[in-house]
Every structure is written in structure tokens, then in C-alpha cells.
Design a protein around this motif. Sequence first.
Motif, PDB file in Angstrom:
ATOM      1  N   VAL A  51      18.500 -26.558  63.898  1.00 38.52           N
ATOM      2  CA  VAL A  51      17.320 -26.373  63.039  1.00 38.52           C
ATOM      3  C   VAL A  51      17.653 -26.929  61.656  1.00 38.52           C
ATOM      4  O   VAL A  51      18.319 -26.260  60.862  1.00 38.52           O
ATOM      5  N   PRO A  52      17.211 -28.148  61.360  1.00 36.96           N
ATOM      6  CA  PRO A  52      17.467 -28.714  60.022  1.00 36.96           C
ATOM      7  C   PRO A  52      16.660 -27.974  58.955  1.00 36.96           C
ATOM      8  O   PRO A  52      15.663 -27.303  59.247  1.00 36.96           O
ATOM      9  N   ALA A  53      17.094 -28.109  57.724  1.00 31.14           N
ATOM     10  CA  ALA A  53      16.397 -27.490  56.602  1.00 31.14           C
ATOM     11  C   ALA A  53      14.997 -28.071  56.445  1.00 31.14           C
ATOM     12  O   ALA A  53      14.788 -29.284  56.599  1.00 31.14           O
ATOM     13  N   ALA A  54      14.021 -27.227  56.122  1.00 33.27           N
ATOM     14  CA  ALA A  54      12.674 -27.697  55.813  1.00 33.27           C
ATOM     15  C   ALA A  54      12.715 -28.496  54.515  1.00 33.27           C
ATOM     16  O   ALA A  54      13.365 -28.075  53.552  1.00 33.27           O
ATOM     17  N   PRO A  55      12.031 -29.633  54.452  1.00 34.11           N
ATOM     18  CA  PRO A  55      12.030 -30.451  53.225  1.00 34.11           C
ATOM     19  C   PRO A  55      11.070 -29.875  52.187  1.00 34.11           C
ATOM     20  O   PRO A  55       9.880 -30.201  52.157  1.00 34.11           O
ATOM     21  N   LEU A  56      11.568 -29.019  51.329  1.00 30.61           N
ATOM     22  CA  LEU A  56      10.739 -28.325  50.342  1.00 30.61           C
ATOM     23  C   LEU A  56      10.879 -28.998  48.977  1.00 30.61           C
ATOM     24  O   LEU A  56      11.993 -29.215  48.501  1.00 30.61           O
ATOM     25  N   GLU A  57       9.758 -29.269  48.350  1.00 30.31           N
ATOM     26  CA  GLU A  57       9.776 -29.961  47.059  1.00 30.31           C
ATOM     27  C   GLU A  57       9.828 -29.010  45.875  1.00 30.31           C
ATOM     28  O   GLU A  57      10.348 -29.348  44.813  1.00 30.31           O
ATOM     29  N   ASP A  58       9.248 -27.823  46.026  1.00 37.27           N
ATOM     30  CA  ASP A  58       9.191 -26.874  44.910  1.00 37.27           C
ATOM     31  C   ASP A  58       8.963 -25.476  45.463  1.00 37.27           C
ATOM     32  O   ASP A  58       8.811 -25.276  46.667  1.00 37.27           O
ATOM     33  N   TRP A  59       8.932 -24.498  44.543  1.00 30.18           N
ATOM     34  CA  TRP A  59       8.809 -23.113  44.972  1.00 30.18           C
ATOM     35  C   TRP A  59       7.390 -22.774  45.420  1.00 30.18           C
ATOM     36  O   TRP A  59       7.194 -21.820  46.176  1.00 30.18           O
ATOM     37  N   ASP A  60       6.408 -23.552  45.007  1.00 27.76           N
ATOM     38  CA  ASP A  60       5.059 -23.361  45.545  1.00 27.76           C
ATOM     39  C   ASP A  60       5.050 -23.626  47.049  1.00 27.76           C
ATOM     40  O   ASP A  60       4.372 -22.926  47.809  1.00 27.76           O
ATOM     41  N   ALA A  61       5.800 -24.629  47.472  1.00 29.41           N
ATOM     42  CA  ALA A  61       5.882 -24.935  48.899  1.00 29.41           C
ATOM     43  C   ALA A  61       6.550 -23.797  49.660  1.00 29.41           C
ATOM     44  O   ALA A  61       6.164 -23.470  50.798  1.00 29.41           O
ATOM     45  N   VAL A  62       7.536 -23.176  49.037  1.00 34.17           N
ATOM     46  CA  VAL A  62       8.201 -22.023  49.659  1.00 34.17           C
ATOM     47  C   VAL A  62       7.211 -20.883  49.845  1.00 34.17           C
ATOM     48  O   VAL A  62       7.102 -20.296  50.932  1.00 34.17           O
ATOM     49  N   GLN A  63       6.468 -20.570  48.785  1.00 34.97           N
ATOM     50  CA  GLN A  63       5.522 -19.466  48.863  1.00 34.97           C
ATOM     51  C   GLN A  63       4.426 -19.742  49.888  1.00 34.97           C
ATOM     52  O   GLN A  63       3.997 -18.832  50.622  1.00 34.97           O
ATOM     53  N   HIS A  64       3.997 -20.986  49.986  1.00 35.94           N
ATOM     54  CA  HIS A  64       2.968 -21.354  50.963  1.00 35.94           C
ATOM     55  C   HIS A  64       3.483 -21.147  52.389  1.00 35.94           C
ATOM     56  O   HIS A  64       2.768 -20.585  53.239  1.00 35.94           O
TER      57      HIS A  64
END
Length: 402
Positions: A51-64
Motif C-alpha cells: 500500500v503506497p502512500a496517498a499523494p497528499l498535497e496539503d492538510w485540506d486533502a487529509v481532512q477531505h
Amino acid sequence: MTTSTPQDHEIGRRLTALTIGMDHLERRLSRGHGVLDSEGLVPIYLGDDLVPAAPLEDWDAVQHELSSLEQAASGLEAGPRRVFLDDMFRSLRTAARLFEGEELSFKEKLEGLVGVPAQAVDTAQIESMKLDVERVLLNAGYRQGTVAERVARWEQEQAIPAERLEAEFKLLMADAQARTDRLIYATGDYQMQLNTLRGVPFTARCNFNEGQMDLNVDLSFTRSALKHLVAHEVFPGHSTQLLLTRDWAQQGKSTADVLLCTTNAVTGCVQEGIGDQGVHLIDWIEDEGDLLHRALRRVRSATATSAAWYQMGEGWPEARVIEYLEQHSYGQRPWIEGRVRFASYPFRGPFIASYWFGDEAVREVRERTLPEDRAAFVDYLYGQMHSPRSLLMFDPQRRATT
């Protein structure tokens, strides 16, 4: 073993990708200046190819993504899996708030991030544990002096000489591995080397990627103390959990989120509980020394949890915290100073409580598990991710019907 649904597996995969993605995002954005120390959110991860890491750009993407996962999990039936996911989502949201730079109280970190009560351990309970220490000391023939003096004398008289530490470590590891292979999981040819250190805030550490058990030799160790650390860090503790979860995730026997077993989140309590209950999980209590160390470890874990709360939750000065630990923990001075340093770390500090609450959760379930349910308990404990709340829901009869 409970059969996981396709929905469980998909949620587990997404949760794993998100958590590893958060680890990578925080490291990238903080450039070494954030609240995380060198351990990271997930100190050891063996699932890059699964399971590779999700490509997250910022913390808004994390919260979403967290909101999306919460919505997906809301359709699961009530039970341990749902409880664990709810606790894990809350933990990750708390971590994200910290990584974004929000100031949180020690109470908020304990309740949200670690998933334990924000309070000291009950004083009466600690006094009862101290009486247990005195009873075992008497049985072991240590009758003269205060309890603290007798503990110090026992630890000094039984201390393993520095030149014998490595040989004793190897003997204990071989015994622990044989017991673990028989009672928990076949660990194959995995081994660890002993790596001695000084000036560190921990007693021992599973340095899995280097194949080492780091040991703080500012402290002295009886055979029983070293035995406990081998069980905690290697067999059947952290190394064993890493080996098993990697194997079972790869086979599809477990949902992918078991790969998050080392995460500095609500899962940390059960990880440390497995380690602290390690000697019991492989039936390795052999003599009065083991009984005494068990009693001392419980007192020290409880008082360290209380001391951290007094220090960071109630604002006690360090000198008063040290005095409290000297009076109630019977700990060696380097251990006491290390606990004070540990508690003050902005992200890792609250996890000092994970040892006490994790140990209590695993102990409670282990002690009420019948011999015929042991295999189901081991599968539940190692083969699924848990918070303390979900672990305490173990019920072999319920499992048999799910």
C-alpha cells in the motif's frame, strides 16, 4: 479468524495509504522543524510495496479523505471494527491539527491522539501496587530497609555485569523466540543484535530496520528486566508484530491497516500493551525475580503516566515531578530523568501513557481468555488493529457468529 468483508479491506487500504501519506506530507512540509521527532508518524512501515502512500498535497486533502473514510465506515455494523475506526479517525484528525501548527493541550493530545483518559492513575491503585512490590520482596528474602532501599539492593545485587549483557541477551532471545514460535507465530530466521547506547530518554527500543535492540546502558539490568525488554522489543513484542502483520497483510488474512501497527496514534496503546504483556503471552514467568520485576514494572508504568500528567497537564515543575517519581516509582535515576524528558516532547510526550493503558487493556483481555479461546485471542490481538476500546470488546462467541 473473523472473515473481513470487501468493504473492511477497502477501508483498511485507504486508511493505510492516508496514514502513510500524512507521514510523508508532514516530513516534507516541516523540513525537520515540526512537532514530530525523527520517528515520524509511522516509525516503521513494511508495506511500501503493498500500500503506497496517498499523494497528499496539503492538510485540506487529509481532512477531505478522513471525512470520506468516516462516511464509508458509518455503514459498518456496530462492533470492534467500527469502534477501532472511529478511534483511529479521531486520532489522525488530532495529529493533523498538530502538524498544521495548532496548539493543543496535553489533555487534548491524550484524549484525541492517544485515546486514553487525561488524568493521573488512581493513587489508591498505585499504593496497592506498591504493596505488591513489598510482598514479593519479602518472599524473595529482602526484609531490611525501606521498600525503595530493598528494590535498589535487589537490582544492584542481581545486575548483569556489562561484559555479560550481550551473551545474556542472546540466550534470552533464543528462549523467547522458541516460545513465540510455539505460542504466537513462526518467526523464521529473524534475529536481532544488541546495540548499547547512553544518554537517551528510553530504556530500550526496537530498531527493526537495523536489526537491533537498542539498550540504554546508563541503567543496570537484572536478568528479569532484560528478559522483559527482549519480550517487549523482539519476541513476542514489536518485531514479532511487524513480521506477522506484514505476512498476514500480504496474504490477505488481515486488512491492510495492520501494517500501521507502529503508528504514533491510538494504535500505540495496544502495540505497547503487547510488548509489556510479552512475558505473559509466551508463559515466561519463571521465578521470584520475574514476579518482582512484573510488580515493579506496573508501579513504574503507572507512576510515569501520573508524573507526565502532573508535569504537562497540571504544570508541576520538573523538580517536583522528579521527587514524585523518586518517592513512588522505585526507579533508577537515569530512568526517572528519561521519563521527564519523554513527557515534554510536543508530539511523542503524551504516548508515555500508552504503556500503562495498553498494558492494562491487553492484560485484562488475556486474563479472562479461556485456554480453548487462546488461538482466537492471538488472532484478534495481532491480526487486527485495535484501540484499547476495541480490544476490550474481544468475545470469542461473538467472533464465531460473525
